[in-house]
Write an enzyme that holds these catalytic residues in place. Structure first.
Site, short mmCIF file in Angstrom:
data_model
loop_
_atom_site.label_atom_id
_atom_site.label_comp_id
_atom_site.label_asym_id
_atom_site.label_seq_id
_atom_site.Cartn_x
_atom_site.Cartn_y
_atom_site.Cartn_z
N LYS A 141 56.96 43.17 40.83
CA LYS A 141 55.56 42.73 40.99
C LYS A 141 54.74 43.18 39.80
O LYS A 141 53.89 42.43 39.29
CB LYS A 141 55.00 43.32 42.30
CG LYS A 141 53.57 42.91 42.64
CD LYS A 141 53.52 41.60 43.37
CE LYS A 141 52.14 41.02 43.55
NZ LYS A 141 51.42 41.45 44.72
N ASN A 149 48.17 38.58 34.50
CA ASN A 149 46.75 38.92 34.65
C ASN A 149 45.96 38.98 33.34
O ASN A 149 44.94 38.30 33.21
CB ASN A 149 46.61 40.23 35.43
CG ASN A 149 46.53 40.00 36.92
OD1 ASN A 149 45.51 39.56 37.43
ND2 ASN A 149 47.62 40.26 37.62
N ASN A 159 46.92 30.41 36.56
CA ASN A 159 48.26 30.97 36.35
C ASN A 159 49.24 29.96 35.77
O ASN A 159 50.08 30.30 34.94
CB ASN A 159 48.82 31.50 37.68
CG ASN A 159 48.10 32.76 38.13
OD1 ASN A 159 47.19 33.24 37.44
ND2 ASN A 159 48.48 33.29 39.27
N ASN A 208 46.29 29.09 41.19
CA ASN A 208 45.48 30.30 41.45
C ASN A 208 44.82 30.84 40.20
O ASN A 208 45.38 30.76 39.11
CB ASN A 208 46.36 31.43 42.01
CG ASN A 208 46.97 31.07 43.35
OD1 ASN A 208 46.80 29.96 43.83
ND2 ASN A 208 47.70 32.01 43.93
N GLU A 223 41.50 45.74 37.63
CA GLU A 223 42.52 46.77 37.89
C GLU A 223 43.38 47.02 36.64
O GLU A 223 44.50 47.49 36.74
CB GLU A 223 43.38 46.35 39.09
CG GLU A 223 42.60 46.33 40.39
CD GLU A 223 43.45 45.97 41.61
OE1 GLU A 223 43.56 46.79 42.54
OE2 GLU A 223 44.00 44.86 41.63
N1 NAP Z 1 43.40 39.18 46.88
C1 NAP Z 1 44.68 38.90 46.74
O1 NAP Z 1 45.12 37.73 46.78
C2 NAP Z 1 45.68 40.01 46.54
C3 NAP Z 1 47.06 39.71 46.57
C4 NAP Z 1 47.98 40.75 46.43
C5 NAP Z 1 47.52 42.04 46.23
N2 NAP Z 1 46.18 42.29 46.19
C6 NAP Z 1 45.75 43.66 45.97
O2 NAP Z 1 45.12 44.14 47.15
C7 NAP Z 1 44.07 45.06 46.80
C8 NAP Z 1 42.75 44.55 47.38
O3 NAP Z 1 42.46 43.32 46.75
P1 NAP Z 1 41.30 42.36 47.24
O4 NAP Z 1 41.39 41.14 46.42
O5 NAP Z 1 41.32 42.23 48.74
O6 NAP Z 1 40.02 43.22 46.80
P2 NAP Z 1 38.51 43.10 47.30
O7 NAP Z 1 38.23 41.72 47.77
O8 NAP Z 1 37.68 43.70 46.22
O9 NAP Z 1 38.49 44.04 48.58
C9 NAP Z 1 38.48 45.43 48.54
C10 NAP Z 1 37.63 45.91 49.68
O10 NAP Z 1 37.77 47.32 49.80
C11 NAP Z 1 36.47 47.86 50.04
N3 NAP Z 1 36.49 49.29 49.72
C12 NAP Z 1 36.40 49.89 48.52
N4 NAP Z 1 36.50 51.22 48.65
C13 NAP Z 1 36.63 51.47 49.97
C14 NAP Z 1 36.78 52.66 50.74
N5 NAP Z 1 36.79 53.86 50.17
N6 NAP Z 1 36.90 52.54 52.08
C15 NAP Z 1 36.89 51.32 52.68
N7 NAP Z 1 36.76 50.16 52.00
C16 NAP Z 1 36.64 50.23 50.66
C17 NAP Z 1 35.60 47.02 49.15
O11 NAP Z 1 34.25 47.18 49.46
P3 NAP Z 1 33.14 46.73 48.36
O12 NAP Z 1 33.08 45.23 48.44
O13 NAP Z 1 31.93 47.44 48.82
O14 NAP Z 1 33.64 47.20 47.03
C18 NAP Z 1 36.14 45.63 49.49
O15 NAP Z 1 35.61 45.16 50.70
C19 NAP Z 1 44.06 45.12 45.27
O16 NAP Z 1 44.86 46.18 44.82
C20 NAP Z 1 44.70 43.80 44.87
O17 NAP Z 1 45.30 43.83 43.59
C21 NAP Z 1 45.25 41.31 46.34
#
Ligand code: NAP
Length: 267
Positions: A141, A149, A159, A208, A223
């Site tokens: 991954k 990215n 992508n 995407n 990130e």
């Molecule tokens: N999105 C995808 O398709 C995808 C796919 C595979 C992997 N990932 C991975 O999954 C992770 C999350 O991605 P995402 O896209 O879902 O990010 P995101 O939309 O930014 O969501 C992160 C969430 O976590 C919250 N948060 C931050 N600090 C926190 C804490 N201490 N306690 C509780 N909540 C907290 C954020 O709040 P705020 O909005 O207030 O900051 C936000 O709601 C990343 O590492 C990403 O690389 C994502």
């Protein structure tokens, strides 16, 4: 913490963002699921905690997770998370304003010890299984992430563009440079397999926008330090050269700082 008994949930998801919301929405249809945001006041207990905050928010999320007295905490984040067991997922979603748009439910690979969580995920319609060789899955991954990215973010392309000129040569160069590092970490992968892997991910996610591109477009922190930065740290450990990755890491950092100083970025 209040002295009264806290409710105990089978599952909690920390991070109600794009991916966390998708997991929580699906899971809550089949099993009581707590969704924990930054400002959740009454923290319940939970058996299994899934961490889905951005990688740079992991330390705070981990402190929260531990207070929930779980049987297990697992990260499904991108980047190499070393402070908690980490799985990988090809599920995908993005945020559009306040709305979350699910893209794919994908496959979630879990580390050993998380079979019970896997059962919950499958009941929720999310393909999931435990794999003994989770380290290899995490490194694969990482390979896809460090090749896709930064290039998509820098050139603002989807992508799928990485399979075509002029970007394909850069993506291939990145894959070739990363392979010796990943092999030094124990991943059995040839240069040809690495390129094929990157091109396959570009194909299956062609429409995407990568998370790094989305983050930059939305003026959010990326990130970078946990994706390319993780590869750079491994390369340093093994004394292997990764000049193109180092250059891209620097360029993305400059782009972030430029957005920050122009006031577009909100962190
Ligand atoms: N999105 C995808 O398709 C995808 C796919 C595979 C992997 N990932 C991975 O999954 C992770 C999350 O991605 P995402 O896209 O879902 O990010 P995101 O939309 O930014 O969501 C992160 C969430 O976590 C919250 N948060 C931050 N600090 C926190 C804490 N201490 N306690 C509780 N909540 C907290 C954020 O709040 P705020 O909005 O207030 O900051 C936000 O709601 C990343 O590492 C990403 O690389 C994502």
């Amino acid at each position: 913490m209040a002295a009264r008994e806290r409710r105990r949930f089978p599952i909690a998801v920390i991070g109600p963002g794009a991916l966390g919301s998708v997991f929580a929405a699906r899971l809550s249809k089949v099993v009581p699921t707590a969704v924990i945001g930054r400002h959740t006041v009454e923290l319940p207990q939970a058996d299994w905690v899934i961490v889905l905050v951005k990688a740079y928010d992991t330390p705070a999320a981990l402190r929260t997770a531990r207070r929930m007295k779980p049987r297990g905490i697992v990260s499904l984040q991108n980047g190499l998370i070393e402070s908690i067991p980490q799985g990988v997922t090809t599920a995908a979603a993005y945020r559009e304003g306040k709305r979350v748009v699910p893209v794919a439910t994908g496959l979630t690979l879990l580390p050993p010890g998380f079979a019970a969580l896997g059962t919950h995920l499958r009941k929720a319609g999310l393909a999931a299984r435990v794999t003994r060789n989770i380290r290899a899955a995490r490194l694969r991954k990482l390979l896809a992430n460090v090749c896709l990215n930064p290039v998509t973010a820098l050139f603002r392309v989807r992508n799928g563009a990485l399979r075509e000129p002029p970007y394909a040569t850069l993506a291939e160069a990145l894959a070739l440079e990363a392979v010796p590092v990943l092999r030094a970490e124990g991943l059995a992968m040839t240069a040809g397999q690495a390129i094929a892997r990157v091109m396959e991910v570009a194909r299956t996610t062609a429409r995407n926008r990568s998370s790094m591109l989305q983050d930059l477009l939305a003026g959010r922190r990326t990130e970078n330090d946990h994706l390319t930065g993780a590869l750079l740290r491994l390369a340093r450990k093994h004394r292997l050269p990764v000049p193109t990755h180092a250059a891209l890491h620097r360029l993305i950092r400059v782009m972030e700082r430029a957005l920050e100083s122009s006031g577009q970025r909100r962190i």
